[in-house]
Write an enzyme that holds these catalytic residues in place. Structure first.
Site, PDB file in Angstrom:
ATOM      1  N   ASN A 142      -4.017   9.556  -6.662  1.00 48.26           N
ATOM      2  CA  ASN A 142      -3.081  10.408  -6.579  1.00 48.26           C
ATOM      3  C   ASN A 142      -1.718   9.528  -6.441  1.00 48.26           C
ATOM      4  OD1 ASN A 142      -4.204  13.144  -6.528  1.00 48.26           O
ATOM      5  ND2 ASN A 142      -5.195  12.302  -4.464  1.00 48.26           N
ATOM      6  N   GLY A 170      -8.174   3.688   3.429  1.00 52.47           N
ATOM      7  CA  GLY A 170      -7.907   2.566   2.435  1.00 52.47           C
ATOM      8  C   GLY A 170      -8.799   2.282   1.367  1.00 52.47           C
ATOM      9  N   ASP A 186      -0.106   5.243   1.125  1.00 49.65           N
ATOM     10  CA  ASP A 186      -0.231   5.987   1.945  1.00 49.65           C
ATOM     11  C   ASP A 186      -0.223   5.318   3.150  1.00 49.65           C
ATOM     12  OD1 ASP A 186      -0.640   8.056  -0.015  1.00 49.65           O
ATOM     13  OD2 ASP A 186      -2.785   7.343   0.128  1.00 49.65           O
ATOM     14  N   ASP A 206       0.956  -1.298  -0.033  1.00 48.69           N
ATOM     15  CA  ASP A 206       0.036  -0.011  -0.077  1.00 48.69           C
ATOM     16  C   ASP A 206       0.973   1.296  -0.196  1.00 48.69           C
ATOM     17  OD1 ASP A 206      -2.617   1.680   0.296  1.00 48.69           O
ATOM     18  OD2 ASP A 206      -1.995   1.816   2.540  1.00 48.69           O
ATOM     19  N   SER A 250      -5.630   5.257  -3.864  1.00 46.73           N
ATOM     20  CA  SER A 250      -5.864   6.753  -4.024  1.00 46.73           C
ATOM     21  C   SER A 250      -5.475   6.818  -5.634  1.00 46.73           C
ATOM     22  CB  SER A 250      -4.329   7.461  -3.561  1.00 46.73           C
ATOM     23  OG  SER A 250      -4.271   8.673  -3.878  1.00 46.73           O
TER      24      SER A 250
END
Length: 247
Positions: free
Chosen positions: A138, A60, A18, A16, A136
């Site tokens: 981003n 998440g 972030d 993952d 995300s």
């Protein structure tokens, strides 16, 4: 503390983003807080938005799913809208776009650096196929800003999930896609996640080792949602000599 598993017994790794590779979870939390504080005040929604709301309903998940989940927890339903909705639109997409505007501004102003322990582990695992599985949209911008985008064979992010109709975490779809892209069976992969929905997603996809990284979600909660084990930082997998050299 119990002995950690030998990561060299696996063939590939999924991360993952972030809260695992970069501290952008903190930026996301601040952006969600600012946006929901304003929304709750404007709509007179009872009960303040809290960090617990973030971990239970938002963390998440794909951005719009997080908006819908949080509003539903307050018995508020609004039209879904469209990703092109303006920031002023009172739709799930419009509200999610407001949050993203805050996040993008903070990222551009402050930049981002990987967690030192995570960077050290990426160095240790450089010879293996690596991938990012992040809800995300981003993700690519964050990886580029952190200078680590070129380390990954695949990036399964919110844009891929939207374009290919992959269900949001905690469904298995995103981690299953990551394993597929790496060309490695899930039972030969280890994954690293910091969110309840993320460890549940990796476990549902049949990932052999699901490492929960406790950045605030709580070790017991991560274990109950599907983590095999929980660490506080990925540096725990890196030999002390390497950690000292990289610090």
């Amino acid at each position: 503390m119990s002995t950690l598993p030998d990561l060299t017994s696996f063939d590939a790794f999924l991360f993952d983003l972030d809260g695992v590779l970069t501290p952008t979870a903190e930026v996301h939390m601040r952006a969600w807080q600012a946006m929901f504080d304003e929304l709750f005040a404007a709509w007179d929604i009872a009960g303040p938005y809290t960090d617990d709301d973030y971990y239970r309903y938002v963390d998440g998940k794909k951005r719009y799913d997080g908006v819908a989940s949080l509003l539903r927890s307050r018995d508020v339903e609004v039209p879904w809208g469209h990703p092109s909705d303006p920031l002023t639109a009172d739709t799930v997409c419009g509200i999610g776009n407001r949050k993203n505007e805050v996040f993008t501004r903070v990222l551009n102003e402050e930049g981002i650096q990987p967690y030192p322990g995570s960077l050290a582990l990426l160095d240790e695992l450089a010879r293996y196929p690596l991938g990012v599985v992040s809800s995300s949209k981003n993700a690519r911008d964050v990886l580029a800003a952190a200078g680590i985008a070129n380390r990954f064979v695949t990036i399964v992010d919110g844009l891929v999930a939207e374009n290919d109709h992959l269900a949001s975490k905690p469904a298995a779809d995103m981690f299953a896609r990551g394993a597929h892209d790496l060309g490695i069976s899930p039972d030969r992969i280890a994954a690293f996640e910091d969110a309840h929905s993320g460890v549940a997603s990796a476990a549902a996809a049949g990932i052999a080792l699901v490492v929960g990284v406790d950045r605030g979600a709580g070790a017991d909660a991560l274990l109950s949602h599907g983590a095999t084990l929980v660490v506080n930082d990925l540096a725990e997998f890196v030999p002390l000599s390497t950690r000292t050299h990289t610090a």
